[in-house]
Design a protein around this motif. Sequence first.
Motif, PDB file in Angstrom:
ATOM      1  N   ARG A  85     -55.589  -0.318  -3.518  1.00 33.81           N
ATOM      2  CA  ARG A  85     -54.494  -0.968  -4.390  1.00 33.81           C
ATOM      3  C   ARG A  85     -53.127  -1.281  -3.779  1.00 33.81           C
ATOM      4  O   ARG A  85     -52.408  -1.869  -4.436  1.00 33.81           O
ATOM      5  N   ALA A  86     -53.139  -1.139  -2.594  1.00 35.92           N
ATOM      6  CA  ALA A  86     -51.686  -1.615  -2.070  1.00 35.92           C
ATOM      7  C   ALA A  86     -52.106  -3.139  -1.464  1.00 35.92           C
ATOM      8  O   ALA A  86     -52.718  -3.687  -1.172  1.00 35.92           O
ATOM      9  N   SER A  87     -50.703  -3.458  -1.213  1.00 38.55           N
ATOM     10  CA  SER A  87     -50.450  -4.911  -0.467  1.00 38.55           C
ATOM     11  C   SER A  87     -49.847  -4.492   1.006  1.00 38.55           C
ATOM     12  O   SER A  87     -49.703  -3.522   1.438  1.00 38.55           O
TER      13      SER A  87
ATOM     14  N   ASP B 171     -66.047   4.045  -3.966  1.00 41.97           N
ATOM     15  CA  ASP B 171     -66.592   2.809  -3.661  1.00 41.97           C
ATOM     16  C   ASP B 171     -65.453   1.844  -3.522  1.00 41.97           C
ATOM     17  O   ASP B 171     -64.919   1.342  -4.350  1.00 41.97           O
ATOM     18  N   ALA B 172     -64.876   1.817  -2.044  1.00 44.81           N
ATOM     19  CA  ALA B 172     -63.586   0.926  -1.923  1.00 44.81           C
ATOM     20  C   ALA B 172     -63.968  -0.435  -2.116  1.00 44.81           C
ATOM     21  O   ALA B 172     -62.974  -1.124  -2.506  1.00 44.81           O
TER      22      ALA B 172
ATOM     23  N   VAL C 232     -59.619  -4.367  -8.377  1.00 46.10           N
ATOM     24  CA  VAL C 232     -58.328  -4.653  -8.242  1.00 46.10           C
ATOM     25  C   VAL C 232     -57.805  -6.170  -8.261  1.00 46.10           C
ATOM     26  O   VAL C 232     -57.153  -6.720  -9.231  1.00 46.10           O
ATOM     27  N   VAL C 233     -58.556  -6.849  -7.391  1.00 49.37           N
ATOM     28  CA  VAL C 233     -58.368  -8.316  -7.406  1.00 49.37           C
ATOM     29  C   VAL C 233     -58.653  -9.178  -8.660  1.00 49.37           C
ATOM     30  O   VAL C 233     -57.981 -10.123  -9.250  1.00 49.37           O
ATOM     31  N   THR C 234     -59.711  -8.706  -9.418  1.00 49.18           N
ATOM     32  CA  THR C 234     -60.206  -9.426 -10.412  1.00 49.18           C
ATOM     33  C   THR C 234     -58.986  -8.983 -11.663  1.00 49.18           C
ATOM     34  O   THR C 234     -58.904 -10.054 -12.450  1.00 49.18           O
TER      35      THR C 234
END
Length: 258
Positions: free
Chosen positions: A118-120, A58-59, A66-68
């Motif tokens: 997970r990448a920027s 679930d992307a 990740v943001v949390t």
Amino acid sequence: MVLLPFVDLDLDPALAALRPLGGFFALRTAGAAAGPARVELPTLAQTYATAPAHGRGDALASRVVVVTERLRAPEPRVAASLAQQGLAARLWSVALGCAALYGRLPDLDPGLLRWDVRASAPGDLLLTEVRPQPGEPDLASGVLERHLAPLGEALRARYGVAAGLLWGNAGSALGGAARELDRWARAHGRTDVAERARTLTDDLFAHPLLRATGTRTGTAFRRRSCCLYYRVPGGGVCGDCCFNRPPHSSPGTASGRP
């Protein structure tokens, strides 16, 4: 929409013309990548599903987590808003950059774009095939209708984020992308690129979905909503926020985002 005359450039497999503009504009492509495309990454089409995706994880939920974790967001709704604004900024930057520099868009179908949650930037998105779109670039269809509308529907259904907030995020992300492209173009003597970007941006902000999101003065944008960044520990109000300082705070506490 009438665009200025343009010296046409063919879209190259690496979209190399975007790289000098900076990380938010650059886009990885399978044709330029070393080794096979990362087919294990979910597509944006899978990400926008209102219900959790099956088979590839679930992307959307993963990105919100990740943001949390990275920002210590106090609730999923805040993280969902900031995740959406970040992806909107990437999509607007890529599309506006291609339209202004190449005079055309690659096919940005959600099924062709894969997302590493997970990448920027610029490592977060991978375009698996560069297919030039015929005719004048249609950013309203390419970004608003094919990406931001279904993404917003998924976030409203799953996290209860208000529609006005999400469209405000979309307007803010577009304003930021246009401002950075204008800055780069003028610094490098590319007034043609600056003028094309302005024409394209004017047309987008006339769209019914973006028309009421804020007010513009030149390349400056002031939104009529708030992305909720002030609720992140150590956060504040952004430069284009409707608030002058975070709600329920004392004067002088609004550090803001760069």
